[in-house]
Design an enzyme around this catalytic site. Sequence first.
Site, PDB file in Angstrom:
ATOM      1  N   GLY A 205       0.820  -1.209   0.000  1.00 29.87           N
ATOM      2  CA  GLY A 205       0.000   0.000   0.000  1.00 29.87           C
ATOM      3  C   GLY A 205       0.847   1.249   0.000  1.00 29.87           C
ATOM      4  O   GLY A 205       2.058   1.184  -0.218  1.00 29.87           O
ATOM      5  N   ASN A 206       0.226   2.380   0.221  1.00 27.29           N
ATOM      6  CA  ASN A 206       0.962   3.643   0.292  1.00 27.29           C
ATOM      7  C   ASN A 206       0.366   4.514   1.391  1.00 27.29           C
ATOM      8  O   ASN A 206      -0.656   4.180   1.977  1.00 27.29           O
ATOM      9  CB  ASN A 206       0.959   4.350  -1.068  1.00 27.29           C
ATOM     10  CG  ASN A 206      -0.443   4.691  -1.518  1.00 27.29           C
ATOM     11  OD1 ASN A 206      -1.095   5.557  -0.939  1.00 27.29           O
ATOM     12  ND2 ASN A 206      -0.934   3.992  -2.544  1.00 27.29           N
ATOM     13  N   ARG A 207       1.027   5.636   1.654  1.00 21.51           N
ATOM     14  CA  ARG A 207       0.657   6.454   2.817  1.00 21.51           C
ATOM     15  C   ARG A 207      -0.385   7.527   2.517  1.00 21.51           C
ATOM     16  O   ARG A 207      -0.593   8.420   3.331  1.00 21.51           O
ATOM     17  CB  ARG A 207       1.908   7.148   3.368  1.00 21.51           C
ATOM     18  CG  ARG A 207       2.920   6.210   3.936  1.00 21.51           C
ATOM     19  CD  ARG A 207       4.060   7.012   4.553  1.00 21.51           C
ATOM     20  NE  ARG A 207       5.204   6.170   4.832  1.00 21.51           N
ATOM     21  CZ  ARG A 207       5.299   5.391   5.896  1.00 21.51           C
ATOM     22  NH1 ARG A 207       4.315   5.353   6.761  1.00 21.51           N
ATOM     23  NH2 ARG A 207       6.372   4.652   6.085  1.00 21.51           N
ATOM     24  N   SER A 208      -1.016   7.509   1.368  1.00 21.81           N
ATOM     25  CA  SER A 208      -1.951   8.589   1.050  1.00 21.81           C
ATOM     26  C   SER A 208      -3.082   8.648   2.087  1.00 21.81           C
ATOM     27  O   SER A 208      -3.717   7.645   2.399  1.00 21.81           O
ATOM     28  CB  SER A 208      -2.552   8.356  -0.335  1.00 21.81           C
ATOM     29  OG  SER A 208      -3.585   9.284  -0.543  1.00 21.81           O
ATOM     30  N   ALA A 273      -3.977   7.790  -4.816  1.00 21.34           N
ATOM     31  CA  ALA A 273      -2.642   7.260  -5.103  1.00 21.34           C
ATOM     32  C   ALA A 273      -2.844   5.779  -5.429  1.00 21.34           C
ATOM     33  O   ALA A 273      -3.204   4.984  -4.562  1.00 21.34           O
ATOM     34  CB  ALA A 273      -1.747   7.428  -3.887  1.00 21.34           C
TER      35      ALA A 273
END
Length: 419
Positions: A205-208, A273
């Site tokens: 995943g990502n930090r958005s 994102a």
Amino acid sequence: MHVVLGVAGGIAAYKAALLLRLLREAGHQVRVVPTTAALEFVGTATWEALSGQPVTTSVFEGTESVEHVRIGRDADLVIVAPATADLMARAAVGQADDLLTATLLTATCPVLMAPAMHTEMWQNAATVANVATLRSRGVHVLDPDDGRLTGADSGPGRLPEPEAIADAALALVTTSGGEGDLAGRSVVVSAGGTREPLDPVRFLGNRSSGRQGIAIAADAARRGAVVTLVAANVDAALLPGGVDVVRVETTADLQRAMQDRAAGADVLVMAAAVADYRPAEIAQAKVKKSGEGLAISLVENPDILAGLARGARADQVVVGFAAETGDDAGSVLDHGRAKARRKAADLLAVNQVGEGTGFGDVPNAVVILDTAGEIVGRAQGTKSDVARGLLDAVADLLSRRSLVDGAETMSARAATLPE
Ligand code: CTP
């Protein structure tokens, strides 16, 4: 709009001064009603200077105009920030022992409370019950942020950022589909970050946080659009009122949600994102340690934005974002221009990330490019400021679109698409 800003006695009262400024900058009249305890933290002079209105705490001041009833009755929106455990307890019981609680009893407009307190107080059964009571009566009580508190402690109990409180509160009085320069328009916005499962318990995943897309959805609703927010793994406490929310997890879910709604939309905004890659295979059972390294094979995800732009009708506006850092191969703007042509969205907001801009809840600056990579606007400041600037460009394009021959737009997009 007439906004009442109630301020209870907590150290986070200073952040209410920033919230007050945001509300004033957005053009609202704000009457600040602090408790006497709040004045221990931030004084009357600050509230009066920033609001331009008198400030009293007691029901025995301004009695000639029956202030304790009038303020609540005249309000279009009441925000209490910070809402302390004590204030919420008094409100839940229905006390009217100061001007703020009296105002809460007389207000018939939407009320939003943004709690701030130590974690133990927030999690105490008494506070939990008071919050449940207030929510059951229609008061919108935000969940506090999880983070650093007053002392060395940290955990849930931190006042949400002023911008998030303003967005959540203003969304309560938004009549989706009301008046404004996007009235009658349907806007679909994606926000957050997609997650790609590796096995039943892990994901890439990502930090958005989703805050930028949420700010766009909230502003579009304020401008009269009927808004759908496609939210990928966004904290529930951030979701705005007044918009239709569709929750998704993976890139495939997000693509489906956007494509299903594309035909009915006037404006499609890809602020999410999106994970560029996903695991080639998802293990059905939890992957165990083997004592050796682990190689994960990834396959590329579809480019949702490029797909939406390719399939768009001439009367639709497709908007994307590009987070760039610049490198030896080119500047932020060079990379943005190349991406604008490659993706062929009508508008691309190019965001320089790193060095205090772009990530989390920090000020933002974007350059807005058209399909050919030409600069058509700029926006900077809070995420709400950027949302407003971007939607100004969208509204402008929509109104110009209605004047030009649609076929020209189609060919402009097609000319920039890769072979
Ligand atoms: N985007 C998308 N689908 C993807 C990847 C990105 O729709 N698979 C969208 C994002 O929502 C954003 C825009 O494309 O609006 C640009 O995203 P960005 O991550 O900057 O671009 P990438 O296509 O991933 O390009 P690169 O990683 O090479 O910079």
